[in-house]
Scaffold this motif. Structure first.
Motif, PDB file in Angstrom:
ATOM      1  N   ALA A 194       0.824  -1.209   0.000  1.00 49.93           N
ATOM      2  CA  ALA A 194       0.000   0.000   0.000  1.00 49.93           C
ATOM      3  C   ALA A 194       0.856   1.255   0.000  1.00 49.93           C
ATOM      4  O   ALA A 194       1.743   1.430   0.832  1.00 49.93           O
ATOM      5  CB  ALA A 194      -0.924  -0.003   1.216  1.00 49.93           C
ATOM      6  N   ARG A 247      -8.851  -0.049  -4.064  1.00 47.46           N
ATOM      7  CA  ARG A 247      -7.470   0.461  -4.103  1.00 47.46           C
ATOM      8  C   ARG A 247      -7.076   0.851  -5.523  1.00 47.46           C
ATOM      9  O   ARG A 247      -6.446   1.891  -5.746  1.00 47.46           O
ATOM     10  CB  ARG A 247      -6.521  -0.611  -3.560  1.00 47.46           C
ATOM     11  N   GLU A 248      -7.434   0.017  -6.484  1.00 48.02           N
ATOM     12  CA  GLU A 248      -7.096   0.326  -7.882  1.00 48.02           C
ATOM     13  C   GLU A 248      -7.830   1.573  -8.363  1.00 48.02           C
ATOM     14  O   GLU A 248      -7.246   2.418  -9.058  1.00 48.02           O
ATOM     15  CB  GLU A 248      -7.421  -0.873  -8.777  1.00 48.02           C
TER      16      GLU A 248
END
Length: 386
Positions: free
Chosen positions: A244, A314-315
């Motif tokens: 991350a 997240r993408e």
């Protein structure tokens, strides 16, 4: 028909055309083909009805906006050059694209395009460039095709961007409509694996671009983010590091560098959601629906398929961050997905949107054409505003 239109001071499009679209006004007049792309900055002129609508369908599928579409048909009163001239002054059009097989007045086309390209890019998907294509164009629309060499020379002088592949045509259309122009030819490449970097490096050379030389300061910054065995050069091999915040920081470090004009990011989009799918499938196989390891989910019947989002949160956040970086630094960032995707354009809420492509080589080719156009504007003493 022309005489009647003249008599009543009317404009006649066509005949023998597939109609017109003005998405901002919700006008979708394309006959039996129901195509409704969302509004956007690119406007399209086409001398072929079916090809024009296929391109519109591609735009709609990728979630890319199209402001206006004009199928010119047999051009009895108004031709493709007239519409390019009209779109030059259209405040809602920032990119003009056209499919053309031929033209009656090459000098007029050159003059119109020259006036237009200092303000807006003009992209032409050109048919009839070979002897076979010229014969096909004559039988299709009766087009009088010009010498290929003469046309290409005129295109370079006028700042026109010429392509012969429909996929590349849509790629460059969206790139110009949604991303900033690169200020130069220096490209930084960030990749999760080394093989991609090799192929992209070859294509960068073929397209007249340059692999950006990373400064010692940039190398030091990346070394703080990546494992010690990363490539320490451009292309930046992140060695599958998806921790991350790491890919996000790598991209920002590259795009912020004064020695970089554009960034290609390969494999971040698609890889994280793919790994999540693999983990979920493994867990399902281990547990089964009744909790026993290896048990089948049902009595010999596969479970009902459930729709899964193409990308993880997240993408999507990564894509949105890239759009923000383009706003901040006015440099294009092209993302390459690890897996096939139906959507290509993702708005970040600012001036620019992220454009996700299925192939790294396609990304290099569009950046090459964007750099050509950026260089043309510089020679003319113009810079395209956001």
């Amino acid at each position: 028909m022309v005489a009647i239109a003249d008599k009543y001071d009317m404009a006649l499009v066509g005949p023998n055309c597939m109609g017109v679209i003005s998405a901002h006004q919700k006008l979708y007049a394309t006959g039996f083909m129901l195509v409704r792309p969302q509004p956007g900055g690119a406007s399209m002129v086409s001398q072929s009805g079916n090809l024009g609508l296929q391109l519109l369908t591609s735009a709609d599928r990728r979630k890319g906006g199209v402001g206006k579409f004009i199928g010119v048909g047999n051009e009895a009163m108004i031709d493709a050059v007239d519409f390019i001239n009209y779109l030059h002054d259209d405040p809602r059009t920032n990119t003009i694209v056209a499919y053309m097989e031929g033209f009656d007045d090459g000098r007029r086309l050159l003059d119109v395009v020259k006036r237009t390209t200092v303000d807006k890019p003009v992209v032409v998907l050109r048919g009839g460039m070979s002897d076979y294509g010229k014969k096909a164009a004559a039988s299709h629309t009766g087009a009088l095709t010009s010498s290929t060499a003469v046309f290409q020379a005129a295109a370079r002088q006028s700042g026109m961007i010429v392509v012969t592949d429909p996929d590349e045509f849509m790629d460059i259309t969206f790139a110009l409509a949604y991303m900033p122009l690169p200020p130069g030819k220096r490209v930084a490449v960030a990749t999760l694996g080394g093989g991609w970097g090799v192929l992209v490096s070859d294509e960068i050379s073929r397209c007249g671009l340059e692999l950006a030389e990373l400064s010692p300061g940039v190398i030091d910054s990346l070394s703080k983010l990546l494992p010690p065995f990363w490539s320490h050069a451009n292309p930046v091999d992140m060695v599958a590091t998806t921790t991350a915040g790491v890919p996000e920081a790598v991209v920002e470090t590259l795009v912020a560098s004064e020695g970089v004009d554009a960034v290609i990011v390969m494999g971040v989009v698609g890889s994280m959601s793919e790994s999540q799918r693999a983990i979920a499938e493994i867990e399902e196989l281990k547990a089964g629906s009744d909790g026993r390891p290896g048990a089948k989910a049902t009595d010999g019947c596969p479970p009902a398929e459930q729709a899964e989002p193409e990308l993880s949160e997240r993408e999507l956040a990564f894509i949105k961050q890239n759009a923000g970086l383009m706003d901040r630094y006015s440099k294009p960032i092209a993302n390459i997905s690890q897996r096939p995707m139906s959507q290509a354009i993702f708005s970040g809420g600012g001036r620019y949107s992220s454009f996700v492509l299925p192939s790294p080589l396609r990304a290099v080719r569009i950046l090459g054409k964007m750099a050509y156009y950026s260089g043309y504007l510089e020679k003319k003493g113009r810079r395209r505003s956001g």
